[in-house]
Enzyme design. Structure first.
Site, PDB file in Angstrom:
ATOM      1  N   HIS A   1      -2.943  10.831   0.893  1.00 27.90           N
ATOM      2  CA  HIS A   1      -2.493  10.537   2.259  1.00 27.90           C
ATOM      3  C   HIS A   1      -1.996  11.857   2.871  1.00 27.90           C
ATOM      4  O   HIS A   1      -0.828  12.028   3.164  1.00 27.90           O
ATOM      5  CB  HIS A   1      -1.403   9.459   2.234  1.00 27.90           C
ATOM      6  CG  HIS A   1      -1.237   8.724   3.527  1.00 27.90           C
ATOM      7  ND1 HIS A   1      -1.375   7.355   3.650  1.00 27.90           N
ATOM      8  CD2 HIS A   1      -0.939   9.164   4.776  1.00 27.90           C
ATOM      9  CE1 HIS A   1      -1.147   6.978   4.900  1.00 27.90           C
ATOM     10  NE2 HIS A   1      -0.883   8.071   5.613  1.00 27.90           N
TER      11      HIS A   1
ATOM     12  N   ASN B   1      -7.419   1.203   9.546  1.00 28.03           N
ATOM     13  CA  ASN B   1      -6.103   1.408  10.155  1.00 28.03           C
ATOM     14  C   ASN B   1      -6.303   1.180  11.648  1.00 28.03           C
ATOM     15  O   ASN B   1      -7.070   1.905  12.280  1.00 28.03           O
ATOM     16  CB  ASN B   1      -5.614   2.841   9.935  1.00 28.03           C
ATOM     17  CG  ASN B   1      -5.369   3.167   8.466  1.00 28.03           C
ATOM     18  OD1 ASN B   1      -5.447   2.293   7.604  1.00 28.03           O
ATOM     19  ND2 ASN B   1      -5.074   4.423   8.183  1.00 28.03           N
TER      20      ASN B   1
ATOM     21  N   GLU C   1      -7.675   8.109   6.336  1.00 28.82           N
ATOM     22  CA  GLU C   1      -8.092   8.631   7.645  1.00 28.82           C
ATOM     23  C   GLU C   1      -8.717  10.016   7.560  1.00 28.82           C
ATOM     24  O   GLU C   1      -8.082  11.021   7.871  1.00 28.82           O
ATOM     25  CB  GLU C   1      -6.913   8.647   8.618  1.00 28.82           C
ATOM     26  CG  GLU C   1      -6.423   7.259   8.951  1.00 28.82           C
ATOM     27  CD  GLU C   1      -5.388   7.256  10.072  1.00 28.82           C
ATOM     28  OE1 GLU C   1      -5.145   8.315  10.669  1.00 28.82           O
ATOM     29  OE2 GLU C   1      -4.835   6.179  10.358  1.00 28.82           O
TER      30      GLU C   1
ATOM     31  N   GLU D   1      -3.714  -0.525   7.540  1.00 28.97           N
ATOM     32  CA  GLU D   1      -2.551  -0.263   8.400  1.00 28.97           C
ATOM     33  C   GLU D   1      -2.737  -0.940   9.745  1.00 28.97           C
ATOM     34  O   GLU D   1      -3.839  -0.940  10.298  1.00 28.97           O
ATOM     35  CB  GLU D   1      -2.404   1.241   8.730  1.00 28.97           C
ATOM     36  CG  GLU D   1      -1.996   2.116   7.591  1.00 28.97           C
ATOM     37  CD  GLU D   1      -1.901   3.591   8.004  1.00 28.97           C
ATOM     38  OE1 GLU D   1      -1.680   3.891   9.200  1.00 28.97           O
ATOM     39  OE2 GLU D   1      -2.050   4.434   7.104  1.00 28.97           O
TER      40      GLU D   1
ATOM     41  N   ARG E   1       0.862  -1.180   0.000  1.00 27.74           N
ATOM     42  CA  ARG E   1       0.000   0.000   0.000  1.00 27.74           C
ATOM     43  C   ARG E   1       0.900   1.233   0.000  1.00 27.74           C
ATOM     44  O   ARG E   1       1.622   1.490   0.966  1.00 27.74           O
ATOM     45  CB  ARG E   1      -0.919   0.013   1.226  1.00 27.74           C
ATOM     46  CG  ARG E   1      -1.746   1.274   1.285  1.00 27.74           C
ATOM     47  CD  ARG E   1      -2.702   1.316   2.460  1.00 27.74           C
ATOM     48  NE  ARG E   1      -3.370   2.593   2.478  1.00 27.74           N
ATOM     49  CZ  ARG E   1      -3.413   3.421   3.509  1.00 27.74           C
ATOM     50  NH1 ARG E   1      -2.867   3.090   4.671  1.00 27.74           N
ATOM     51  NH2 ARG E   1      -4.033   4.573   3.419  1.00 27.74           N
TER      52      ARG E   1
ATOM     53  N   TYR F   1      -4.609   0.698  15.434  1.00 25.40           N
ATOM     54  CA  TYR F   1      -3.426   0.824  16.273  1.00 25.40           C
ATOM     55  C   TYR F   1      -3.694   0.384  17.705  1.00 25.40           C
ATOM     56  O   TYR F   1      -3.156   0.926  18.666  1.00 25.40           O
ATOM     57  CB  TYR F   1      -2.855   2.248  16.174  1.00 25.40           C
ATOM     58  CG  TYR F   1      -2.179   2.419  14.842  1.00 25.40           C
ATOM     59  CD1 TYR F   1      -0.894   1.950  14.651  1.00 25.40           C
ATOM     60  CD2 TYR F   1      -2.856   2.937  13.750  1.00 25.40           C
ATOM     61  CE1 TYR F   1      -0.272   2.032  13.411  1.00 25.40           C
ATOM     62  CE2 TYR F   1      -2.252   3.023  12.501  1.00 25.40           C
ATOM     63  CZ  TYR F   1      -0.964   2.567  12.349  1.00 25.40           C
ATOM     64  OH  TYR F   1      -0.356   2.630  11.115  1.00 25.40           O
TER      65      TYR F   1
HETATM   66  C1  FCB Z   1      -1.680   6.560  10.824  1.00 23.56           C
HETATM   67  C2  FCB Z   1      -1.276   7.250   9.532  1.00 23.56           C
HETATM   68  C3  FCB Z   1       0.058   6.817   8.999  1.00 23.56           C
HETATM   69  C4  FCB Z   1       1.068   6.645  10.116  1.00 23.56           C
HETATM   70  C5  FCB Z   1       0.511   5.805  11.243  1.00 23.56           C
HETATM   71  C6  FCB Z   1       1.463   5.554  12.376  1.00 23.56           C
HETATM   72  O1  FCB Z   1      -2.650   7.289  11.482  1.00 23.56           O
HETATM   73  O2  FCB Z   1      -2.233   6.978   8.532  1.00 23.56           O
HETATM   74  O3  FCB Z   1       0.470   7.733   8.035  1.00 23.56           O
HETATM   75  O4  FCB Z   1       1.515   7.863  10.571  1.00 23.56           O
HETATM   76  O5  FCB Z   1      -0.651   6.411  11.742  1.00 23.56           O
END
Ligand code: FCB
Length: 470
Positions: free
Chosen positions: A143, A314, A188, A370, A99, A316
Site C-alpha cells: 500500500h 476502491n 491502486e 475501499e 483489510r 470514492y
Molecule cells: C485511497 C487510498 C487510501 C486512502 C483513501 C482515502 O485512494 O488507497 O489509502 O487514502 O484513498
C-alpha cells in the site's frame, strides 16, 4: 469456491446453497463480508522502530510543501502499539473482514535480502488476534510504502522491482498463508505510478512522463509475478488487486468526445486490468501505446498475465466527464491537449455502474476493497461524533452495491475506508474519514462515530434500514 450461495455470477456460473435474497433490496446475500480497511503508513507510526527500514513516504514527507499540513506519519494513530484498540472496534461493530496492509520495509528493511524477524512477528500477532475474534484478514502486500533502498535503485520504473515484489509477496504467503485466505497484491496502481512518478504529488514526488510509463509497466509485471508467487506458496489463496475505478461519461454524444472518453477509460480504468487478463494493453494513446517508452520487451505479453481470483475496487463516488480537446482540468494527461476530464463529486449511483461494468468486462468475483466519505467533523475527544453525512453516504453506496448484485455482479464484500481517522497522504491529518475518531495529538483510545455504530448494525443484521429512516 467463489460465488455466493445460489447467486449467479455474470458469466452464468451458479454456486450451491441458499438463494440470495433477490426480492428484498435491503438484505445482503449470506456470504457478503462487511468490513473496514486501513493501511500501515496511515495508522501505524513507529516509522523507525524495531528494525523497520525507511519507506519512500518517510522520505517524501520531508520535502517542503509535499504534505499540506507539514505533518508526517511517524506516529499517526500509533497503531503499531495500539492495534488491540483497532481490533476492539472491529469486534464492537461485528465486522467480518479487516483489510490491512503490511509494511514492506518492516519485513525487508532494504526491500530485499535480510528479513526483519520483529516485523514478521508483529503482523503474526495481529493476524492471530483477528482469527481469535472471527474477523477475516484481507492482507494488502503493498500500500504505497516502497522501501527507500529500492527507490534508490530506481523504484517502480526499474523493472527489477517487480521481481523483488514477488519475492516479498512469497515470503508473506509462506508466513501468513496458513491463516490468511484473502490477499490483495497492490493498492491502486494508478496512484503510486501516475501520481508518484508523473504528477509528483505522491512519493517519491517525481514528474517525468517516461518514468511514469515505465512505472506502470513494472507495476503490471509485479501484479502478475506477485500473483504467481503467492499461488506457488499456496494454490488455495484468493489473490486479487485493488484499483481505484470510476465511471466516465462523454461530455456530449459527438464522435470526438466518445472517442476521448473511450481512451480516457482505457488508461484510467483498464490499463492495469486488461494486461492481467489478456496480456495486452488497451489502446489509450492517439499515436499508439508508447511501448518503447514503457520498457516493454518481447515476451512480456505472457509475463503480464494473471488470472486474478477477484478484482478489487476502491470507489470514492466520483464521475468523470470527458471531452476531446482543451487542456483545462486534466485528470489524466494521456496525450497533451487531447483529452479533458472533470470530476463530479458524490455520485454513489456510480458504484453500481462500475461494479456491473467490471463484472461484465472481466467476469470475476469482486470485492469492494475501499469506499468512504471524507467529512471532517470537529474533534471532540470522548464525546459522541454525529457524522450523519457519512451515514447517508454509506447507505447510498450500499444500496447501489445491492442493486449491482441484483444486476448480476458477483460482489463478495465491502470495506469501509477507514476503520479509524488516519494520516491521509498529501492531505496529512486534515482529512477525517474514519468510522472511529482519533485524537492525533494524543492517539490514545478511539471513539466510535455514529457512522461506526450504524455500520455495525447493518453488518450484524446484513440488512439496510428502511430508506426513509436514514
Ligand atoms: C485511497 C487510498 C487510501 C486512502 C483513501 C482515502 O485512494 O488507497 O489509502 O487514502 O484513498
Amino acid at each position: 469456491m467463489f460465488g455466493f450461495p445460489g447467486h449467479a455470477s455474470p458469466d452464468g456460473r451458479k454456486s450451491e446453497g441458499a438463494p440470495a435474497p433477490e426480492g428484498n433490496l435491503e438484505a445482503f446475500p449470506p456470504g457478503f463480508l462487511f468490513g473496514a480497511a486501513s493501511s500501515c503508513v496511515q495508522i501505524e507510526g513507529a516509522a523507525a522502530e524495531d528494525g523497520k527500514g525507511e519507506s519512500i513516504w518517510d522520505r517524501f514527507c520531508r520535502q517542503p510543501g509535499a504534505i499540506r499540513d507539514g505533518s508526517n506519519p511517524s506516529v499517526a494513530c500509533d497503531s503499531y502499539h495500539r492495534w488491540p484498540e483497532d481490533l476492539a472496534l472491529l469486534k464492537a461493530m461485528g465486522l467480518q473482514s479487516y483489510r490491512m496492509s503490511i509494511a514492506w520495509p518492516r519485513i525487508l528493511p532494504a526491500g530485499k535480502g535480510a528479513v526483519n524477524r520483529k516485523g514478521l512477528d508483529h503482523y503474526n500477532k495481529i493476524i492471530d488476534a483477528l482469527c481469535e475474534i472471527g474477523v477475516k484478514p484481507l492482507i494488502t502486500c503493498f500500500h504505497w510504502d516502497l522501501p527507500q533502498a529500492l527507490q534508490d535503485a530506481g523504484g517502480w520504473p526499474n523493472r527489477d522491482t517487480a521481481a523483488h515484489f514477488a519475492d516479498y509477496a512469497a515470503l508473506l504467503a509462506k508466513t501468513y498463508g496458513d491463516r490468511v485466505e484473502y490477499w490483495c497484491l497492490l493498492n491502486e496502481l494508478q496512484a503510486f505510478t501516475v501520481a508518484g512518478y508523473g504528477w509528483g504529488v505522491h512519493a517519491p514526488g517525481i514528474k517525468d512522463r517516461g518514468l511514469m510509463l515505465r512505472a506502470t509497466h513494472t507495476a503490471n509485471l509485479a501484479q502478475a509475478a506477485g500473483f504467481h508467487a503467492l499461488k506457488v506458496q499456496r494454490s488455495s489463496l484468493k489473490v486479487g488487486i485493488a484499483h481505484d475505478l470510476y465511471p466516465v461519461h462523454p461530455a456530449s454524444p459527438s464522435d470526438a468526445d466518445r472517442e476521448a472518453c473511450r481512451r480516457f477509460d482505457a488508461f484510467r480504468n483498464c490499463w492495469f486490468l486488461d494486461p492481467a487478463f489478456t496480456g495486452e494493453y488497451p489502446q489509450a494513446f492517439v499515436a499508439g501505446n508508447p511501448y518503447e517508452a514503457m520498457g516493454f520487451r518481447p515476451g512480456d505479453e505472457a509475463l503480464l498475465r494473471a488470472p486474478l481470483d477477484y478484482t478489487g475496487i476502491n470507489y470514492y463516488a466520483g464521475l468523470g466527464i470527458v471531452a476531446a480537446g482543451g487542456e483545462g482540468g486534466l485528470l489524466q494527461r494521456l496525450d497533451a491537449h487531447e483529452v479533458r476530464a472533470r470530476a463530479i463529486k458524490f455520485y454513489p449511483a456510480g458504484m453500481k455502474e462500475v461494479l456491473v461494468d467490471l463484472a461484465q468486462r472481466y467476469k470475476r468475483p469482486i470485492i469492494i476493497t475501499e469506499t468512504g466519505c471524507n467529512e471532517p467533523e470537529a474533534l471532540s475527544p470522548g464525546k459522541p461524533v454525529h457524522d450523519g453525512a457519512r451515514i447517508r453516504y454509506l447507505d447510498a453506496v450500499l444500496r447501489s452495491v445491492r442493486e449491482a448484485i441484483t444486476a448480476g455482479a458477483d460482489v463478495h464484500g465491502m470495506h469501509v475506508w477507514s476503520l479509524i481517522d488516519d494520516w491521509e497522504w498529501q492531505s496529512g491529518f486534515q482529512a477525517r474519514i474514519g468510522l472511529a475518531q482519533v485524537d492525533f495529538n494524543n492517539p490514545v483510545g478511539r471513539t466510535l462515530k455514529d457512522s461506526g455504530a450504524w455500520y455495525g448494525r447493518v453488518a450484524r443484521s446484513r440488512t439496510l434500514p428502511a430508506a426513509h429512516t436514514v
